[in-house]
Design a protein around this motif. Structure first.
Motif, mmCIF file in Angstrom:
data_model
loop_
_atom_site.group_PDB
_atom_site.id
_atom_site.type_symbol
_atom_site.label_atom_id
_atom_site.label_comp_id
_atom_site.label_asym_id
_atom_site.label_seq_id
_atom_site.Cartn_x
_atom_site.Cartn_y
_atom_site.Cartn_z
ATOM 1 N N PRO A 195 0.824 -1.224 0.000
ATOM 2 C CA PRO A 195 0.000 0.000 0.000
ATOM 3 C C PRO A 195 0.856 1.272 0.000
ATOM 4 C CG PRO A 195 -0.821 -1.580 1.598
ATOM 5 C CD PRO A 195 0.499 -2.098 1.130
ATOM 6 N N ILE A 196 1.971 1.249 0.774
ATOM 7 C CA ILE A 196 2.854 2.414 0.807
ATOM 8 C C ILE A 196 3.493 2.617 -0.557
ATOM 9 C CG2 ILE A 196 4.904 3.399 1.900
ATOM 10 C CD1 ILE A 196 4.270 1.746 4.365
ATOM 11 N N ALA A 197 3.919 1.519 -1.179
ATOM 12 C CA ALA A 197 4.562 1.614 -2.493
ATOM 13 C C ALA A 197 3.596 2.176 -3.527
ATOM 14 C CB ALA A 197 5.062 0.236 -2.923
ATOM 15 N N TYR A 200 3.080 5.878 -2.832
ATOM 16 C CA TYR A 200 4.261 6.645 -3.223
ATOM 17 C C TYR A 200 4.372 6.742 -4.744
ATOM 18 C CZ TYR A 200 9.110 8.195 -3.308
ATOM 19 O OH TYR A 200 10.250 8.904 -3.531
ATOM 20 N N SER A 201 4.038 5.652 -5.425
ATOM 21 C CA SER A 201 4.084 5.656 -6.885
ATOM 22 C C SER A 201 3.084 6.657 -7.462
ATOM 23 C CB SER A 201 3.789 4.247 -7.409
ATOM 24 O OG SER A 201 3.769 4.232 -8.809
ATOM 25 N N LYS A 202 1.868 6.693 -6.874
ATOM 26 C CA LYS A 202 0.870 7.656 -7.342
ATOM 27 C C LYS A 202 1.322 9.088 -7.079
ATOM 28 C CE LYS A 202 -3.057 4.538 -6.644
ATOM 29 N NZ LYS A 202 -4.285 4.274 -5.839
ATOM 30 N N PHE A 206 1.906 11.799 -9.919
ATOM 31 C CA PHE A 206 1.190 13.070 -9.879
ATOM 32 C C PHE A 206 2.155 14.247 -10.020
ATOM 33 C CE2 PHE A 206 0.047 16.710 -7.217
ATOM 34 C CZ PHE A 206 -1.087 17.148 -7.869
ATOM 35 N N ILE A 207 3.294 14.174 -9.287
ATOM 36 C CA ILE A 207 4.270 15.267 -9.355
ATOM 37 C C ILE A 207 4.814 15.403 -10.770
ATOM 38 C CG2 ILE A 207 6.565 16.000 -8.583
ATOM 39 C CD1 ILE A 207 5.920 14.772 -5.866
ATOM 40 N N THR A 208 5.159 14.273 -11.368
ATOM 41 C CA THR A 208 5.716 14.306 -12.723
ATOM 42 C C THR A 208 4.695 14.839 -13.723
ATOM 43 O OG1 THR A 208 7.100 12.402 -12.191
ATOM 44 C CG2 THR A 208 6.835 12.931 -14.509
#
Length: 416
Positions: A195-197, A200-202, A206-208
């Motif tokens: 869930p953390i991964a 973090y991936s989302k 989102f930032i990119t």
């Protein structure tokens, strides 16, 4: 990032398991050893009170076992087993007050001869040791009626052998259990941090994506302002718009860079180059800016230091550290840039005076968007992400960066 997080989780979990197992095994085996020693000391104490012999003459008959418990020799807090005198292997050596052997009794042991018994006692007499272990023998000393010394040796070979066997078995079982737990933690850790991964991936995606989406309107705004300047001439309003566009463009570039570094998709051109020249050239590019702001920028660079890495990124490290120093230095202070090699490691330091920074470690400065001013005042022109970029680049080169303030001087140290 996810791999590092999983690795840290496994390390922390296994260190915790190892600590618990180590404490449990240590306590159990220490208690076991103390029990062996206490039992041996109890027997030595009885032999002392009997002058080197078991005193079992106290009772004729009594009780169901035929022995009078009231006169039976006692171990601490319990009566001595009637089998103890026959199970115990021991010998005694009597020395006079000059240290010469006058009597040896080895009739209760077969594992040692008279010469060895004498040698044991003489060695202990020279050491003036009153109790302890001599090999597998627990010994004690008592005074004789003639002023001499009686050394009593109790054979603990069987008890010590049992202790060591239990020691190795317990640690073997613990090692096996540790391996099983490691296997389970390794197999399940992926699911635990999934869930953390994903989160973090989302977040990175989102930032990119957001950064790329912001770049297009920024480009249009910048181009529109340039057209306005050409048509109507520049003014304070258009200059301020240009300044803010540059700040936003710089921020989005850094966000994209950090996202790529986290995803390990940022391409690095690893070449060998002269780091001394790269640092020196970067410092010189800031000299005019430093002078215009009233700072003295000095360099102490060891010549001909070569390094294999991404030259562009490492130049960016130097630029960001100097830029940070220019933003937060005390007025009319000196900024020092040093580069040298010590014990096979290259060290780059950038230091400056800062009045409003607390003393001690300042690694919190490398956190993303960290600003000392919680109101997020942009008076300095920064946005709290430059030092995060520095740390990311240094880490990608398998280096280390620290920040510390001592004697009013803040020093950033990069070790490669």
């Amino acid at each position: 990032m996810v791999k590092r997080l999983r690795r840290k989780f496994i390390i922390i979990a296994m260190c915790s398991v190892f600590a618990v197992l180590a404490i449990i095994m240590s306590v159990i085996n220490i208690v076991n050893y103390v029990r062996v020693v206490d039992n041996a000391d109890d027997i030595v104490s009885i032999l002392k009170s009997g002058g080197g012999k078991f005193d079992v003459s106290g009772g004729e008959h009594g009780g169901n076992d035929g022995i009078d418990d009231s006169n039976r020799p006692m171990l601490p807090d319990r009566p001595m087993s009637p089998e103890t005198p026959f199970e115990t292997r021991y010998f005694t050596v009597e020395l006079n007050n000059d240290g010469y052997v006058v009597a040896v009794n080895i009739e209760h042991i077969a594992a040692i001869d008279e010469a060895a018994a004498k040698r044991y006692a003489e060695n202990l007499y020279k050491k003036k040791s009153a109790s302890g272990f001599y090999g597998n023998y627990r010994y004690g000393v008592t005074s004789t009626d003639f002023g001499g010394k009686l050394y009593i040796f109790v054979d603990c070979t069987r008890e010590l052998s049992g202790f060591y066997n239990f020691l190795w078995v317990s640690f073997g079982v613990s090692a096996g259990g540790f391996a099983v737990v490691f296997l389970l933690v390794y197999l399940l850790s992926g699911k635990m941090i999934k869930p953390i991964a994903e989160s973090y991936s989302k977040q990175k995606r989102f930032i990119t994506d957001a950064s790329h989406e912001i770049k297009t309107p920024l480009t249009i705004i910048g181009a529109s302002v340039d057209v306005l300047d050409m048509q109507n001439g520049g003014n304070e309003l258009t200059e301020e718009i240009k300044t803010q566009v540059k700040r936003l463009s710089s921020l989005t570039d850094k966000l994209v860079f950090l996202a790529r570094m986290d995803e390990q998709t940022q391409r690095m051109d690893m070449i060998e180059f002269c780091l001394s020249d790269a640092v020196s050239e970067t410092v010189k590019s800031f000299e005019s800016v430093a002078i215009s702001r009233g700072y003295e920028l000095v360099e102490y660079i060891q010549p001909e230091l070569h390094y294999r890495g991404d030259e562009t990124m490492l130049r960016q490290v130097v630029s960001l550290l100097i830029d940070n120093a220019l933003k937060y230095s005390s007025q009319n202070s000196k900024i020092e840039v040093k580069l040298n090699s010590t014990n096979g490691k290259i060290q780059l330091t950038v230091s400056n005076c800062a009045d409003d920074v607390p003393n001690g470690d300042l690694d919190v400065l490398f956190e993303r968007f960290y600003r000392k001013d919680r109101s997020r005042n942009s008076e300095t022109g920064g946005h709290g992400i430059g030092l995060s970029v520095v740390k990311s680049i240094v880490t990608a080169h398998k280096g280390k960066i620290t920040a510390r303030k001592e004697n009013e001087v803040v020093t950033f140290t990069v070790t490669l």
